[in-house]
Design a protein around this motif. Structure first.
Motif, PDB file in Angstrom:
ATOM      1  N   GLN A  20       8.260  69.629 -14.697  1.00  0.00           N
ATOM      2  CA  GLN A  20       9.342  70.217 -13.908  1.00  0.00           C
ATOM      3  C   GLN A  20       8.925  71.511 -13.219  1.00  0.00           C
ATOM      4  OE1 GLN A  20      13.375  70.103 -15.575  1.00  0.00           O
ATOM      5  NE2 GLN A  20      12.556  68.781 -17.190  1.00  0.00           N
ATOM      6  N   GLU A  21       7.743  72.009 -13.547  1.00  0.00           N
ATOM      7  CA  GLU A  21       7.202  73.163 -12.813  1.00  0.00           C
ATOM      8  C   GLU A  21       6.950  72.779 -11.358  1.00  0.00           C
ATOM      9  OE1 GLU A  21       6.581  76.342 -13.549  1.00  0.00           O
ATOM     10  OE2 GLU A  21       6.827  76.343 -15.718  1.00  0.00           O
ATOM     11  N   ILE A  22       6.673  71.497 -11.119  1.00  0.00           N
ATOM     12  CA  ILE A  22       6.448  71.012  -9.762  1.00  0.00           C
ATOM     13  C   ILE A  22       7.796  70.927  -9.063  1.00  0.00           C
ATOM     14  CG2 ILE A  22       5.744  69.001  -8.381  1.00  0.00           C
ATOM     15  CD1 ILE A  22       3.580  68.469 -10.479  1.00  0.00           C
ATOM     16  N   GLU A  23       7.880  71.603  -7.939  1.00  0.00           N
ATOM     17  CA  GLU A  23       9.117  71.599  -7.180  1.00  0.00           C
ATOM     18  C   GLU A  23       9.445  70.175  -6.756  1.00  0.00           C
ATOM     19  OE1 GLU A  23      10.355  73.944  -3.271  1.00  0.00           O
ATOM     20  OE2 GLU A  23       9.388  75.197  -4.802  1.00  0.00           O
ATOM     21  N   GLY A  24      10.655  69.743  -7.046  1.00  0.00           N
ATOM     22  CA  GLY A  24      11.074  68.384  -6.717  1.00  0.00           C
ATOM     23  C   GLY A  24      11.135  67.474  -7.936  1.00  0.00           C
ATOM     24  N   GLN A  43      -3.481  64.768 -14.145  1.00  0.00           N
ATOM     25  CA  GLN A  43      -3.328  63.357 -13.783  1.00  0.00           C
ATOM     26  C   GLN A  43      -2.782  63.248 -12.355  1.00  0.00           C
ATOM     27  OE1 GLN A  43      -0.898  62.449 -17.444  1.00  0.00           O
ATOM     28  NE2 GLN A  43      -1.871  60.454 -17.127  1.00  0.00           N
ATOM     29  N   ILE A  44      -1.744  64.001 -12.056  1.00  0.00           N
ATOM     30  CA  ILE A  44      -1.126  63.959 -10.730  1.00  0.00           C
ATOM     31  C   ILE A  44      -2.077  64.543  -9.686  1.00  0.00           C
ATOM     32  CG2 ILE A  44       0.799  64.827  -9.335  1.00  0.00           C
ATOM     33  CD1 ILE A  44       2.503  64.685 -11.953  1.00  0.00           C
ATOM     34  N   ALA A  45      -2.777  65.605 -10.036  1.00  0.00           N
ATOM     35  CA  ALA A  45      -3.713  66.251  -9.102  1.00  0.00           C
ATOM     36  C   ALA A  45      -4.821  65.301  -8.665  1.00  0.00           C
ATOM     37  CB  ALA A  45      -4.309  67.507  -9.736  1.00  0.00           C
ATOM     38  N   GLN A  74       0.861  70.447  -5.144  1.00  0.00           N
ATOM     39  CA  GLN A  74       1.319  71.423  -6.131  1.00  0.00           C
ATOM     40  C   GLN A  74       0.524  71.309  -7.436  1.00  0.00           C
ATOM     41  OE1 GLN A  74       5.679  72.160  -6.427  1.00  0.00           O
ATOM     42  NE2 GLN A  74       5.838  70.438  -4.997  1.00  0.00           N
ATOM     43  N   ALA A  75       0.314  70.074  -7.885  1.00  0.00           N
ATOM     44  CA  ALA A  75      -0.444  69.858  -9.131  1.00  0.00           C
ATOM     45  C   ALA A  75      -1.870  70.372  -8.999  1.00  0.00           C
ATOM     46  CB  ALA A  75      -0.433  68.380  -9.509  1.00  0.00           C
ATOM     47  N   ARG A  76      -2.475  70.194  -7.827  1.00  0.00           N
ATOM     48  CA  ARG A  76      -3.853  70.672  -7.621  1.00  0.00           C
ATOM     49  C   ARG A  76      -3.919  72.194  -7.705  1.00  0.00           C
ATOM     50  NH1 ARG A  76      -5.478  66.320  -2.886  1.00  0.00           N
ATOM     51  NH2 ARG A  76      -5.862  64.619  -4.360  1.00  0.00           N
ATOM     52  N   GLY A  82      -3.925  77.881 -11.947  1.00  0.00           N
ATOM     53  CA  GLY A  82      -3.079  78.217 -13.082  1.00  0.00           C
ATOM     54  C   GLY A  82      -1.609  78.308 -12.688  1.00  0.00           C
ATOM     55  N   LEU A  83      -0.757  78.255 -13.708  1.00  0.00           N
ATOM     56  CA  LEU A  83       0.682  78.247 -13.477  1.00  0.00           C
ATOM     57  C   LEU A  83       1.203  79.523 -12.833  1.00  0.00           C
ATOM     58  CD1 LEU A  83       2.425  76.432 -16.455  1.00  0.00           C
ATOM     59  CD2 LEU A  83       2.743  76.024 -14.025  1.00  0.00           C
TER      60      LEU A  83
END
Length: 95
Positions: A20-24, A43-45, A74-76, A82-83
């Motif tokens: 949920q850190e990823i916007e959307g 995984q998403i990156a 965003q994941a990349r 870093g977060l």
């Protein structure tokens, strides 16, 4: 570093990333993405255009969200910087 569509049966070390850190991605989408075998930012990156198309086809009522909300980009950033750096960039949609 894994490449491409790597699905897991469970999160590594029993602990999923907070997608949920990823916007959307909200609670319902996070649950759906986890059910498809994706628990971690890396995984998403690693998704290619073909991977995005494959996952998008499984997104039920959320089709198109991966690209529209720039999940992979965003994941990349999260994986590479870093977060905290991501959160700073997210304030201005810099991804």
């Amino acid at each position: 570093k894994p490449e491409g569509l790597v699905r897991l049966k469970a999160p590594r070390k029993g602990r999923a990333d907070e997608l949920q850190e990823i916007e959307g991605i909200g609670p319902a989408l996070e649950q759906l993405v986890n059910s498809l075998g994706f628990y971690h930012f890396d995984q998403i990156a690693a998704w290619s255009e073909a991977d995005i198309a494959t996952v998008d086809a499984e997104m039920k009522t959320f089709k198109g969200r991966i690209k529209r909300d720039k999940w992979v980009e965003q994941a990349r950033i999260i994986v590479a910087e870093g977060l905290e750096a991501f959160r700073e960039r997210a304030r201005t949609n810099d991804y």
